[in-house]
Motif scaffolding. Sequence first.
Motif, PDB file in Angstrom:
ATOM      1  N   ARG A  52     -53.012 -59.645  -4.240  1.00  0.00           N
ATOM      2  CA  ARG A  52     -54.039 -60.687  -4.325  1.00  0.00           C
ATOM      3  C   ARG A  52     -54.034 -61.316  -5.729  1.00  0.00           C
ATOM      4  O   ARG A  52     -54.111 -62.532  -5.869  1.00  0.00           O
ATOM      5  CB  ARG A  52     -55.420 -60.111  -4.009  1.00  0.00           C
ATOM      6  CG  ARG A  52     -56.511 -61.177  -3.965  1.00  0.00           C
ATOM      7  CD  ARG A  52     -57.898 -60.603  -3.663  1.00  0.00           C
ATOM      8  NE  ARG A  52     -57.915 -59.815  -2.456  1.00  0.00           N
ATOM      9  CZ  ARG A  52     -58.254 -58.515  -2.404  1.00  0.00           C
ATOM     10  NH1 ARG A  52     -58.602 -57.855  -3.481  1.00  0.00           N
ATOM     11  NH2 ARG A  52     -58.251 -57.886  -1.255  1.00  0.00           N
ATOM     12  N   ALA A  55     -50.930 -63.487  -6.149  1.00  0.00           N
ATOM     13  CA  ALA A  55     -51.089 -64.749  -5.419  1.00  0.00           C
ATOM     14  C   ALA A  55     -51.983 -65.708  -6.186  1.00  0.00           C
ATOM     15  O   ALA A  55     -51.706 -66.916  -6.238  1.00  0.00           O
ATOM     16  CB  ALA A  55     -51.663 -64.487  -4.025  1.00  0.00           C
ATOM     17  N   GLU A  56     -53.017 -65.188  -6.807  1.00  0.00           N
ATOM     18  CA  GLU A  56     -53.919 -66.048  -7.580  1.00  0.00           C
ATOM     19  C   GLU A  56     -53.188 -66.667  -8.772  1.00  0.00           C
ATOM     20  O   GLU A  56     -53.355 -67.853  -9.055  1.00  0.00           O
ATOM     21  CB  GLU A  56     -55.138 -65.261  -8.052  1.00  0.00           C
ATOM     22  CG  GLU A  56     -56.192 -66.108  -8.713  1.00  0.00           C
ATOM     23  CD  GLU A  56     -56.704 -67.257  -7.844  1.00  0.00           C
ATOM     24  OE1 GLU A  56     -56.962 -68.356  -8.416  1.00  0.00           O
ATOM     25  OE2 GLU A  56     -56.848 -67.095  -6.624  1.00  0.00           O
ATOM     26  N   LYS A  59     -50.936 -69.402  -7.433  1.00  0.00           N
ATOM     27  CA  LYS A  59     -51.724 -70.592  -7.083  1.00  0.00           C
ATOM     28  C   LYS A  59     -52.101 -71.371  -8.336  1.00  0.00           C
ATOM     29  O   LYS A  59     -52.046 -72.605  -8.356  1.00  0.00           O
ATOM     30  CB  LYS A  59     -52.971 -70.190  -6.303  1.00  0.00           C
ATOM     31  CG  LYS A  59     -52.681 -69.738  -4.893  1.00  0.00           C
ATOM     32  CD  LYS A  59     -53.957 -69.286  -4.198  1.00  0.00           C
ATOM     33  CE  LYS A  59     -53.675 -68.716  -2.834  1.00  0.00           C
ATOM     34  NZ  LYS A  59     -54.916 -68.203  -2.178  1.00  0.00           N
ATOM     35  N   GLN A  60     -52.480 -70.650  -9.397  1.00  0.00           N
ATOM     36  CA  GLN A  60     -52.834 -71.308 -10.658  1.00  0.00           C
ATOM     37  C   GLN A  60     -51.632 -72.040 -11.261  1.00  0.00           C
ATOM     38  O   GLN A  60     -51.803 -73.039 -11.967  1.00  0.00           O
ATOM     39  CB  GLN A  60     -53.385 -70.294 -11.669  1.00  0.00           C
ATOM     40  CG  GLN A  60     -54.716 -69.690 -11.285  1.00  0.00           C
ATOM     41  CD  GLN A  60     -55.850 -70.702 -11.309  1.00  0.00           C
ATOM     42  OE1 GLN A  60     -55.904 -71.556 -12.183  1.00  0.00           O
ATOM     43  NE2 GLN A  60     -56.726 -70.623 -10.332  1.00  0.00           N
ATOM     44  N   GLY A  62     -49.490 -73.574  -9.444  1.00  0.00           N
ATOM     45  CA  GLY A  62     -49.166 -74.663  -8.528  1.00  0.00           C
ATOM     46  C   GLY A  62     -48.174 -74.299  -7.441  1.00  0.00           C
ATOM     47  O   GLY A  62     -47.670 -75.168  -6.736  1.00  0.00           O
ATOM     48  N   ASN A  64     -47.060 -73.157  -3.875  1.00  0.00           N
ATOM     49  CA  ASN A  64     -47.702 -73.194  -2.557  1.00  0.00           C
ATOM     50  C   ASN A  64     -46.921 -72.470  -1.477  1.00  0.00           C
ATOM     51  O   ASN A  64     -47.312 -72.461  -0.322  1.00  0.00           O
ATOM     52  CB  ASN A  64     -48.001 -74.640  -2.135  1.00  0.00           C
ATOM     53  CG  ASN A  64     -46.770 -75.512  -2.154  1.00  0.00           C
ATOM     54  OD1 ASN A  64     -45.644 -75.021  -2.049  1.00  0.00           O
ATOM     55  ND2 ASN A  64     -46.964 -76.800  -2.311  1.00  0.00           N
ATOM     56  N   GLU A  65     -45.774 -71.846  -1.853  1.00  0.00           N
ATOM     57  CA  GLU A  65     -44.991 -71.075  -0.894  1.00  0.00           C
ATOM     58  C   GLU A  65     -44.103 -70.088  -1.655  1.00  0.00           C
ATOM     59  O   GLU A  65     -43.600 -70.395  -2.731  1.00  0.00           O
ATOM     60  CB  GLU A  65     -44.102 -71.991  -0.056  1.00  0.00           C
ATOM     61  CG  GLU A  65     -43.263 -71.247   0.962  1.00  0.00           C
ATOM     62  CD  GLU A  65     -42.349 -72.174   1.739  1.00  0.00           C
ATOM     63  OE1 GLU A  65     -42.529 -72.255   2.961  1.00  0.00           O
ATOM     64  OE2 GLU A  65     -41.461 -72.798   1.126  1.00  0.00           O
ATOM     65  N   TYR A  87     -52.042 -64.770   1.780  1.00  0.00           N
ATOM     66  CA  TYR A  87     -52.558 -65.473   0.596  1.00  0.00           C
ATOM     67  C   TYR A  87     -51.778 -66.743   0.321  1.00  0.00           C
ATOM     68  O   TYR A  87     -52.329 -67.743  -0.108  1.00  0.00           O
ATOM     69  CB  TYR A  87     -52.533 -64.574  -0.638  1.00  0.00           C
ATOM     70  CG  TYR A  87     -53.361 -63.323  -0.503  1.00  0.00           C
ATOM     71  CD1 TYR A  87     -54.691 -63.382  -0.093  1.00  0.00           C
ATOM     72  CD2 TYR A  87     -52.816 -62.078  -0.772  1.00  0.00           C
ATOM     73  CE1 TYR A  87     -55.448 -62.239   0.046  1.00  0.00           C
ATOM     74  CE2 TYR A  87     -53.576 -60.927  -0.645  1.00  0.00           C
ATOM     75  CZ  TYR A  87     -54.888 -61.015  -0.243  1.00  0.00           C
ATOM     76  OH  TYR A  87     -55.636 -59.878  -0.108  1.00  0.00           O
ATOM     77  N   LEU A  88     -50.460 -66.672   0.530  1.00  0.00           N
ATOM     78  CA  LEU A  88     -49.565 -67.817   0.435  1.00  0.00           C
ATOM     79  C   LEU A  88     -48.513 -67.649   1.530  1.00  0.00           C
ATOM     80  O   LEU A  88     -48.161 -66.517   1.874  1.00  0.00           O
ATOM     81  CB  LEU A  88     -48.842 -67.846  -0.925  1.00  0.00           C
ATOM     82  CG  LEU A  88     -49.607 -68.333  -2.144  1.00  0.00           C
ATOM     83  CD1 LEU A  88     -48.797 -68.063  -3.413  1.00  0.00           C
ATOM     84  CD2 LEU A  88     -49.932 -69.808  -2.038  1.00  0.00           C
TER      85      LEU A  88
END
Length: 123
Positions: A52, A55-56, A59-60, A62, A64-65, A87-88
């Motif tokens: 988790r 994944a965060e 995401k921060q 940018g 997305n996969e 999560y992604l």
Amino acid sequence: DGKPLDTSKYFMFCANVLGSCYGSTGPTSTDPDTGMRYGGDFPLVTIRDMVRSQAEVLKQLGVNEVTFAVGGSMGGMQALEWGICGYLPVRGIISMSASGRHHPWQIGISECQRQAVLREAFW
């Protein structure tokens, strides 16, 4: 070029383990409230917590996969978690030296390891 983990084609992301004493707060860190090491009072950190947090961070950044989640041993368990967590999006996983469940003898060995750590004088 042309290697299975081709850095000219893929971005590699390697994160510190959440709760590890190498780069993040962990059981040997000092609790600011007591001035003592956290030791056994440190919160339980699961493989899911580790993924988790990874994944965060992604995401921060940018992302997305994830093309592949790759890992061995505990990293292999994280790769398995990436495959189910959602999560992604993850195209594939490569899990080495890990399984989705433990046999009784593995649980026994893990308990022996935990007890050795708990009996360490500096814990």
